[in-house]
Structures are given as structure tokens and as C-alpha cells.
Write a protein that holds these residues in place. Sequence first.
Motif, mmCIF file in Angstrom:
data_model
loop_
_atom_site.group_PDB
_atom_site.id
_atom_site.type_symbol
_atom_site.label_atom_id
_atom_site.label_comp_id
_atom_site.label_asym_id
_atom_site.label_seq_id
_atom_site.Cartn_x
_atom_site.Cartn_y
_atom_site.Cartn_z
ATOM 1 N N CYS A 109 -1.615 9.069 -13.253
ATOM 2 C CA CYS A 109 -1.096 10.220 -12.512
ATOM 3 C C CYS A 109 -0.743 11.317 -13.514
ATOM 4 O O CYS A 109 0.222 11.177 -14.271
ATOM 5 C CB CYS A 109 0.129 9.811 -11.704
ATOM 6 S SG CYS A 109 0.899 11.197 -10.826
ATOM 7 N N ILE A 110 -1.514 12.367 -13.505
ATOM 8 C CA ILE A 110 -1.272 13.475 -14.422
ATOM 9 C C ILE A 110 -0.048 14.282 -13.992
ATOM 10 O O ILE A 110 0.758 14.679 -14.828
ATOM 11 C CB ILE A 110 -2.520 14.396 -14.509
ATOM 12 C CG1 ILE A 110 -3.737 13.599 -14.989
ATOM 13 C CG2 ILE A 110 -2.262 15.590 -15.403
ATOM 14 C CD1 ILE A 110 -3.579 12.918 -16.328
ATOM 15 N N ASP A 167 4.935 -2.687 -3.456
ATOM 16 C CA ASP A 167 3.730 -3.172 -2.785
ATOM 17 C C ASP A 167 2.995 -2.092 -2.001
ATOM 18 O O ASP A 167 2.114 -2.388 -1.202
ATOM 19 C CB ASP A 167 4.047 -4.377 -1.895
ATOM 20 C CG ASP A 167 5.030 -4.064 -0.788
ATOM 21 O OD1 ASP A 167 5.527 -2.932 -0.716
ATOM 22 O OD2 ASP A 167 5.312 -4.975 0.016
ATOM 23 N N ARG A 168 3.336 -0.837 -2.258
ATOM 24 C CA ARG A 168 2.619 0.311 -1.688
ATOM 25 C C ARG A 168 2.751 1.460 -2.671
ATOM 26 O O ARG A 168 3.692 1.493 -3.474
ATOM 27 C CB ARG A 168 3.161 0.783 -0.354
ATOM 28 C CG ARG A 168 3.952 -0.158 0.434
ATOM 29 C CD ARG A 168 4.491 0.488 1.685
ATOM 30 N NE ARG A 168 5.835 0.986 1.428
ATOM 31 C CZ ARG A 168 6.565 1.640 2.295
ATOM 32 N NH1 ARG A 168 6.101 1.920 3.473
ATOM 33 N NH2 ARG A 168 7.768 2.031 1.996
ATOM 34 N N PRO A 169 1.833 2.419 -2.617
ATOM 35 C CA PRO A 169 1.935 3.555 -3.544
ATOM 36 C C PRO A 169 3.295 4.248 -3.483
ATOM 37 O O PRO A 169 3.868 4.586 -4.525
ATOM 38 C CB PRO A 169 0.798 4.476 -3.100
ATOM 39 C CG PRO A 169 -0.237 3.517 -2.595
ATOM 40 C CD PRO A 169 0.564 2.451 -1.874
ATOM 41 N N GLY A 213 -5.213 6.871 -4.499
ATOM 42 C CA GLY A 213 -6.280 5.886 -4.298
ATOM 43 C C GLY A 213 -6.339 4.877 -5.427
ATOM 44 O O GLY A 213 -6.530 3.683 -5.198
ATOM 45 N N THR A 214 -6.163 5.358 -6.654
ATOM 46 C CA THR A 214 -6.172 4.456 -7.808
ATOM 47 C C THR A 214 -4.973 3.523 -7.765
ATOM 48 O O THR A 214 -5.098 2.320 -8.021
ATOM 49 C CB THR A 214 -6.178 5.265 -9.119
ATOM 50 O OG1 THR A 214 -7.322 6.110 -9.133
ATOM 51 C CG2 THR A 214 -6.188 4.356 -10.330
ATOM 52 N N ILE A 215 -3.806 4.074 -7.437
ATOM 53 C CA ILE A 215 -2.610 3.238 -7.337
ATOM 54 C C ILE A 215 -2.779 2.212 -6.226
ATOM 55 O O ILE A 215 -2.428 1.040 -6.395
ATOM 56 C CB ILE A 215 -1.346 4.093 -7.137
ATOM 57 C CG1 ILE A 215 -1.091 4.938 -8.398
ATOM 58 C CG2 ILE A 215 -0.139 3.226 -6.805
ATOM 59 C CD1 ILE A 215 0.031 5.944 -8.265
ATOM 60 N N LEU A 216 -3.339 2.613 -5.105
ATOM 61 C CA LEU A 216 -3.582 1.679 -4.010
ATOM 62 C C LEU A 216 -4.528 0.564 -4.451
ATOM 63 O O LEU A 216 -4.312 -0.606 -4.128
ATOM 64 C CB LEU A 216 -4.143 2.410 -2.791
ATOM 65 C CG LEU A 216 -4.382 1.566 -1.550
ATOM 66 C CD1 LEU A 216 -3.108 0.879 -1.097
ATOM 67 C CD2 LEU A 216 -4.951 2.425 -0.434
ATOM 68 N N SER A 217 -5.560 0.903 -5.210
ATOM 69 C CA SER A 217 -6.467 -0.112 -5.740
ATOM 70 C C SER A 217 -5.730 -1.096 -6.642
ATOM 71 O O SER A 217 -6.004 -2.299 -6.600
ATOM 72 C CB SER A 217 -7.612 0.535 -6.513
ATOM 73 O OG SER A 217 -8.425 1.291 -5.657
#
Length: 58
Positions: free
Chosen positions: A4-5, A23-25, A43-47
Motif C-alpha cells: 500500500c503506497i 481476517d478482512r482488509p 485486492g492484494t490484501i484480500l488475496s
Amino acid sequence: MYICICNALTDKQIAAALASGADRPHDVYAACGCRAQCGGCTGTILSMVRAGGGGGGK
């Protein structure tokens, strides 16, 4: 590596938040003392959440 920039969050910080029970973004951002800004990293964090802890420095 920065994930996350906007909030300068690294994969290691996110992995630590997940290890602490996030357990969630939204929980990851809260554990890191921030919140989503542009949403580009969500999306990346969710992945990482779905993978069960993420990159581990990769």
C-alpha cells in the motif's frame, strides 16, 4: 515490499496484522492504524487474507 503506497504498508506489516487475527482488509488497515485511501491495494490484501498470511517477505 510495499503493498500500500498511500499508507506505506509493507507485506511484512500486513502479514503481522493477519497473524494477529485480522481476517478482512478493513481489519488489516485498522491493525496498522490506518484506513483504505485509493483502494488500489485492497485486492492484494484480500488475496493475502485468503492465502492465510500472505507474502512473508517474497
